[in-house]
Design a protein around this motif. Structure first.
Motif, PDB file in Angstrom:
ATOM      1  N   GLN A  29       0.826  -1.207   0.000  1.00  0.00           N
ATOM      2  CA  GLN A  29       0.000   0.000   0.000  1.00  0.00           C
ATOM      3  C   GLN A  29       0.862   1.260   0.000  1.00  0.00           C
ATOM      4  N   PHE A  30       1.960   1.245   0.756  1.00  0.00           N
ATOM      5  CA  PHE A  30       2.876   2.386   0.744  1.00  0.00           C
ATOM      6  C   PHE A  30       3.527   2.541  -0.630  1.00  0.00           C
ATOM      7  N   ASP A  31       3.865   1.423  -1.268  1.00  0.00           N
ATOM      8  CA  ASP A  31       4.467   1.489  -2.600  1.00  0.00           C
ATOM      9  C   ASP A  31       3.508   2.093  -3.622  1.00  0.00           C
ATOM     10  N   ILE A  32       2.240   1.715  -3.542  1.00  0.00           N
ATOM     11  CA  ILE A  32       1.231   2.268  -4.452  1.00  0.00           C
ATOM     12  C   ILE A  32       1.069   3.763  -4.215  1.00  0.00           C
ATOM     13  N   LEU A  33       0.976   4.153  -2.948  1.00  0.00           N
ATOM     14  CA  LEU A  33       0.839   5.564  -2.603  1.00  0.00           C
ATOM     15  C   LEU A  33       2.078   6.357  -3.027  1.00  0.00           C
ATOM     16  N   ALA A  34       3.254   5.761  -2.860  1.00  0.00           N
ATOM     17  CA  ALA A  34       4.501   6.423  -3.263  1.00  0.00           C
ATOM     18  C   ALA A  34       4.499   6.687  -4.771  1.00  0.00           C
ATOM     19  N   GLN A  35       4.062   5.712  -5.524  1.00  0.00           N
ATOM     20  CA  GLN A  35       4.016   5.871  -6.987  1.00  0.00           C
ATOM     21  C   GLN A  35       3.010   6.951  -7.386  1.00  0.00           C
ATOM     22  N   LYS A  36       1.844   6.942  -6.760  1.00  0.00           N
ATOM     23  CA  LYS A  36       0.809   7.933  -7.077  1.00  0.00           C
ATOM     24  C   LYS A  36       1.217   9.346  -6.681  1.00  0.00           C
ATOM     25  N   SER A  37       1.923   9.479  -5.554  1.00  0.00           N
ATOM     26  CA  SER A  37       2.231  10.805  -5.013  1.00  0.00           C
ATOM     27  C   SER A  37       3.598  11.336  -5.442  1.00  0.00           C
ATOM     28  N   ASN A  38       4.384  10.494  -6.105  1.00  0.00           N
ATOM     29  CA  ASN A  38       5.742  10.867  -6.502  1.00  0.00           C
ATOM     30  C   ASN A  38       6.603  11.198  -5.270  1.00  0.00           C
ATOM     31  N   ARG A  39       6.350  10.488  -4.185  1.00  0.00           N
ATOM     32  CA  ARG A  39       7.138  10.607  -2.964  1.00  0.00           C
ATOM     33  C   ARG A  39       7.764   9.242  -2.691  1.00  0.00           C
ATOM     34  N   SER A  40       8.820   9.220  -1.901  1.00  0.00           N
ATOM     35  CA  SER A  40       9.435   7.938  -1.565  1.00  0.00           C
ATOM     36  C   SER A  40       8.625   7.238  -0.479  1.00  0.00           C
ATOM     37  N   ARG A  41       8.751   5.939  -0.427  1.00  0.00           N
ATOM     38  CA  ARG A  41       8.098   5.166   0.625  1.00  0.00           C
ATOM     39  C   ARG A  41       8.581   5.661   1.983  1.00  0.00           C
ATOM     40  N   ASN A  42       9.878   5.923   2.104  1.00  0.00           N
ATOM     41  CA  ASN A  42      10.446   6.415   3.352  1.00  0.00           C
ATOM     42  C   ASN A  42       9.790   7.724   3.784  1.00  0.00           C
ATOM     43  N   GLU A  43       9.612   8.649   2.844  1.00  0.00           N
ATOM     44  CA  GLU A  43       8.985   9.935   3.162  1.00  0.00           C
ATOM     45  C   GLU A  43       7.557   9.735   3.653  1.00  0.00           C
ATOM     46  N   LEU A  44       6.812   8.866   2.998  1.00  0.00           N
ATOM     47  CA  LEU A  44       5.426   8.615   3.391  1.00  0.00           C
ATOM     48  C   LEU A  44       5.339   7.961   4.770  1.00  0.00           C
ATOM     49  N   ILE A  45       6.227   7.026   5.046  1.00  0.00           N
ATOM     50  CA  ILE A  45       6.224   6.373   6.351  1.00  0.00           C
ATOM     51  C   ILE A  45       6.560   7.384   7.440  1.00  0.00           C
ATOM     52  N   ASN A  46       7.520   8.272   7.178  1.00  0.00           N
ATOM     53  CA  ASN A  46       7.843   9.324   8.145  1.00  0.00           C
ATOM     54  C   ASN A  46       6.651  10.237   8.376  1.00  0.00           C
ATOM     55  N   MET A  47       5.928  10.594   7.314  1.00  0.00           N
ATOM     56  CA  MET A  47       4.743  11.443   7.447  1.00  0.00           C
ATOM     57  C   MET A  47       3.685  10.734   8.295  1.00  0.00           C
ATOM     58  N   ALA A  48       3.492   9.437   8.041  1.00  0.00           N
ATOM     59  CA  ALA A  48       2.495   8.669   8.789  1.00  0.00           C
ATOM     60  C   ALA A  48       2.879   8.559  10.264  1.00  0.00           C
ATOM     61  N   LEU A  49       4.158   8.339  10.542  1.00  0.00           N
ATOM     62  CA  LEU A  49       4.609   8.245  11.929  1.00  0.00           C
ATOM     63  C   LEU A  49       4.445   9.577  12.660  1.00  0.00           C
ATOM     64  N   GLU A  50       4.799  10.677  12.007  1.00  0.00           N
ATOM     65  CA  GLU A  50       4.626  11.996  12.621  1.00  0.00           C
ATOM     66  C   GLU A  50       3.153  12.270  12.915  1.00  0.00           C
ATOM     67  N   ASN A  55      -1.254  12.733  16.916  1.00  0.00           N
ATOM     68  CA  ASN A  55      -2.673  12.483  17.136  1.00  0.00           C
ATOM     69  C   ASN A  55      -2.958  11.303  18.059  1.00  0.00           C
ATOM     70  N   ALA A  56      -1.922  10.737  18.643  1.00  0.00           N
ATOM     71  CA  ALA A  56      -2.101   9.572  19.515  1.00  0.00           C
ATOM     72  C   ALA A  56      -2.771   9.989  20.822  1.00  0.00           C
ATOM     73  N   LYS A  57      -3.676   9.172  21.292  1.00  0.00           N
ATOM     74  CA  LYS A  57      -4.337   9.360  22.580  1.00  0.00           C
ATOM     75  C   LYS A  57      -4.050   8.112  23.400  1.00  0.00           C
ATOM     76  N   PHE A  58      -3.516   8.303  24.594  1.00  0.00           N
ATOM     77  CA  PHE A  58      -3.202   7.176  25.459  1.00  0.00           C
ATOM     78  C   PHE A  58      -4.345   6.952  26.432  1.00  0.00           C
ATOM     79  N   ILE A  59      -4.821   5.730  26.505  1.00  0.00           N
ATOM     80  CA  ILE A  59      -5.892   5.361  27.429  1.00  0.00           C
ATOM     81  C   ILE A  59      -5.304   4.361  28.416  1.00  0.00           C
TER      82      ILE A  59
END
Length: 68
Positions: A29-50, A55-59
């Motif tokens: 899924q990251f590879d598909i998104l990387a191809q569509k967005s012209n971004r690297s998989r690494n960049e997308l994973i970093n964006m997702a982690l940030e 937005n994390a909520k600890f319960i």
């Protein structure tokens, strides 16, 4: 120093190499998104982690889930 000097300063590297294991379908899924967005998989994973960290909520307990 003159205007013709080629000034080089030390590189400030704030990144680290981290190895993780993910499901193959997640990687695909990251590879598909990387191809569509012209971004690297690494960049997308970093964006997702940030995003996740911002937005994390600890319960503390499952009881808190029921009352919210």
């Amino acid at each position: 120093m003159s205007l013709d000097d080629f000034i080089i300063t030390p590189k400030e590297d704030k990144s680290v190499t981290l190895t993780i294991r993910i499901e193959k379908s997640t990687q695909e899924q990251f590879d598909i998104l990387a191809q569509k967005s012209n971004r690297s998989r690494n960049e997308l994973i970093n964006m997702a982690l940030e995003y996740a960290l911002k937005n994390a909520k600890f319960i503390q307990t499952t009881d808190e889930k029921k009352s919210n």
